[in-house]
Design a protein around this motif. Structure first.
Motif, PDB file in Angstrom:
ATOM      1  N   PHE A 276       0.830  -1.211   0.000  1.00  0.00           N
ATOM      2  CA  PHE A 276       0.000   0.000   0.000  1.00  0.00           C
ATOM      3  C   PHE A 276       0.863   1.260   0.000  1.00  0.00           C
ATOM      4  N   LEU A 277       1.893   1.256   0.829  1.00  0.00           N
ATOM      5  CA  LEU A 277       2.747   2.439   0.944  1.00  0.00           C
ATOM      6  C   LEU A 277       3.524   2.697  -0.345  1.00  0.00           C
ATOM      7  N   ARG A 278       3.932   1.651  -1.034  1.00  0.00           N
ATOM      8  CA  ARG A 278       4.623   1.831  -2.312  1.00  0.00           C
ATOM      9  C   ARG A 278       3.701   2.479  -3.349  1.00  0.00           C
ATOM     10  N   GLN A 279       2.421   2.105  -3.307  1.00  0.00           N
ATOM     11  CA  GLN A 279       1.458   2.665  -4.253  1.00  0.00           C
ATOM     12  C   GLN A 279       1.205   4.153  -3.999  1.00  0.00           C
ATOM     13  N   ASP A 280       1.403   4.587  -2.754  1.00  0.00           N
ATOM     14  CA  ASP A 280       1.315   6.007  -2.389  1.00  0.00           C
ATOM     15  C   ASP A 280      -0.065   6.601  -2.684  1.00  0.00           C
ATOM     16  N   ARG A 281      -1.100   5.808  -2.446  1.00  0.00           N
ATOM     17  CA  ARG A 281      -2.462   6.303  -2.660  1.00  0.00           C
ATOM     18  C   ARG A 281      -3.231   6.471  -1.351  1.00  0.00           C
ATOM     19  N   MET A 282      -2.621   6.059  -0.241  1.00  0.00           N
ATOM     20  CA  MET A 282      -3.291   6.090   1.052  1.00  0.00           C
ATOM     21  C   MET A 282      -2.379   6.738   2.077  1.00  0.00           C
ATOM     22  N   SER A 283      -2.981   7.368   3.079  1.00  0.00           N
ATOM     23  CA  SER A 283      -2.198   7.906   4.186  1.00  0.00           C
ATOM     24  C   SER A 283      -1.735   6.764   5.080  1.00  0.00           C
ATOM     25  N   VAL A 284      -0.795   7.055   5.956  1.00  0.00           N
ATOM     26  CA  VAL A 284      -0.298   6.029   6.878  1.00  0.00           C
ATOM     27  C   VAL A 284      -1.426   5.508   7.765  1.00  0.00           C
TER      28      VAL A 284
END
Length: 321
Positions: A276-284
């Motif tokens: 998810f973090l690699r996709q950079d579409r969601m906050s932490v």
């Protein structure tokens, strides 16, 4: 000298050196047993360590026919394990035991038939010990006599090998019996493994044996965890959902996947969080919630333990790429 002779097309008589007295010949050559099968189907090796104690190692190919019955010519304590594959063991007096990879069992018997499963390679080893030799070994730990749980009471004990026992079992299967150094290493490893089984702590519980259906169920548990990373899970709720008792779920899962239920779940959550973090579409915080963490601080700590980076740092690092 230890020998093996075929007495009938369906039976192999194994001659073992009994007793703890008599001529000492600790380095007799290993004996390859003639099983009466076509070459390549199966191999069996008997290694005599000392009077009353021998190691039997058997390897069976995927498409091998049924193995002949092994007749020991007397009553022995057989302590064995499966290193790969699965099989049903038929003992004298009509007893039987279904075993799977990384499981051990212990039983007094005079003969043994091994029924492997078609399509599976089988690697199995067992230590054969006379009552006299057993008494000598046990006297080291139990001067008052043989513990009740390993007397000749007709019951089969067994369970799942722990990590240390599994490593010893691997060495017992793989170590060669030729050469002085290798022979001593094999004997020492085999005796260490046998001691682990004979001298289990008083009151310790055997790990419940896991059959093929249980293994399929545990695979279902693992798949369910992967599909429900955002849910709250407990051993009790998982056991109820999949029809397993809690002990079998915990210990069987660890044996099959080499990590605990929650260790496995945590690893899945962290790998999904990285994606998810690699996709950079969601906050932490959104990522934390998506993988089952309601507390962002707890998620950040778990993520750093897994990757060495805080979630935000991991996200920024991949954003820069």
């Amino acid at each position: 000298m230890t020998q093996a002779n075929s007495t009938a097309s369906e039976s192999i008589r194994i001659h073992l050196v009994d007793g703890v007295s008599g001529p000492a010949c600790p380095f007799q050559p290993a004996c390859d047993l003639e099983l009466g099968l076509a070459e390549g189907f199966a191999t069996a090796e008997l290694v005599h360590f000392k009077p009353g104690l021998s190691l039997l190692r058997i390897r069976v190919a995927e498409d091998a026919p049924v193995l002949p019955r092994l007749d020991f010519g007397g009553n022995y304590l057989l302590t064995g394990f499966i290193h790969s594959g699965s099989a049903v063991f038929h003992f004298s007096n009509g007893h039987r035991h279904a075993g799977n990879i990384h499981e051990w069992f212990q039983f007094h018997c005079e003969s043994l038939e091994i029924e492997g499963h078609r399509g599976q390679k089988l690697e199995w080893a067992g230590l054969l010990c006379t009552d006299e030799a057993l008494s000598s070994l046990l006297a080291i730990e139990h001067p008052g006599g043989t513990p009740a749980e390993i007397q000749s009471n007709g019951s089969i004990s067994g369970g799942v090998l722990n990590t240390g026992q599994r490593e010893l079992a691997h060495q017992i299967i793989r170590l060669p019996a030729q050469g002085l150094g290798s022979r001593l290493h094999l004997e020492g490893t085999s005796l260490t493994w046998l001691a682990e089984q004979l001298f289990r702590p008083t009151g310790s519980q055997n790990v419940p044996a896991i059959n093929a259906q249980d293994r399929d169920t545990l695979e279902d548990v693992a798949a369910y965890l992967g599909d429900t990373l955002d849910a709250d899970h407990s051993i009790a709720s998982l056991a109820l959902r999949f029809g397993l008792n809690e002990s079998k779920l915990k210990q069987g899962f660890k044996s099959q996947f080499e990590r605990t239920v929650f260790g496995y779940l945590r690893e899945l959550r962290m790998e999904r969080a990285k994606s998810f973090l690699r996709q950079d579409r969601m906050s932490v915080i959104e990522v934390a919630n998506a993988v089952g963490y309601s507390n962002a601080s707890h998620f950040a700590r778990a993520f750093k333990e897994h990757t060495g980076l805080l979630p935000k740092g991991f996200q920024c690092l991949h954003r820069a790429r």
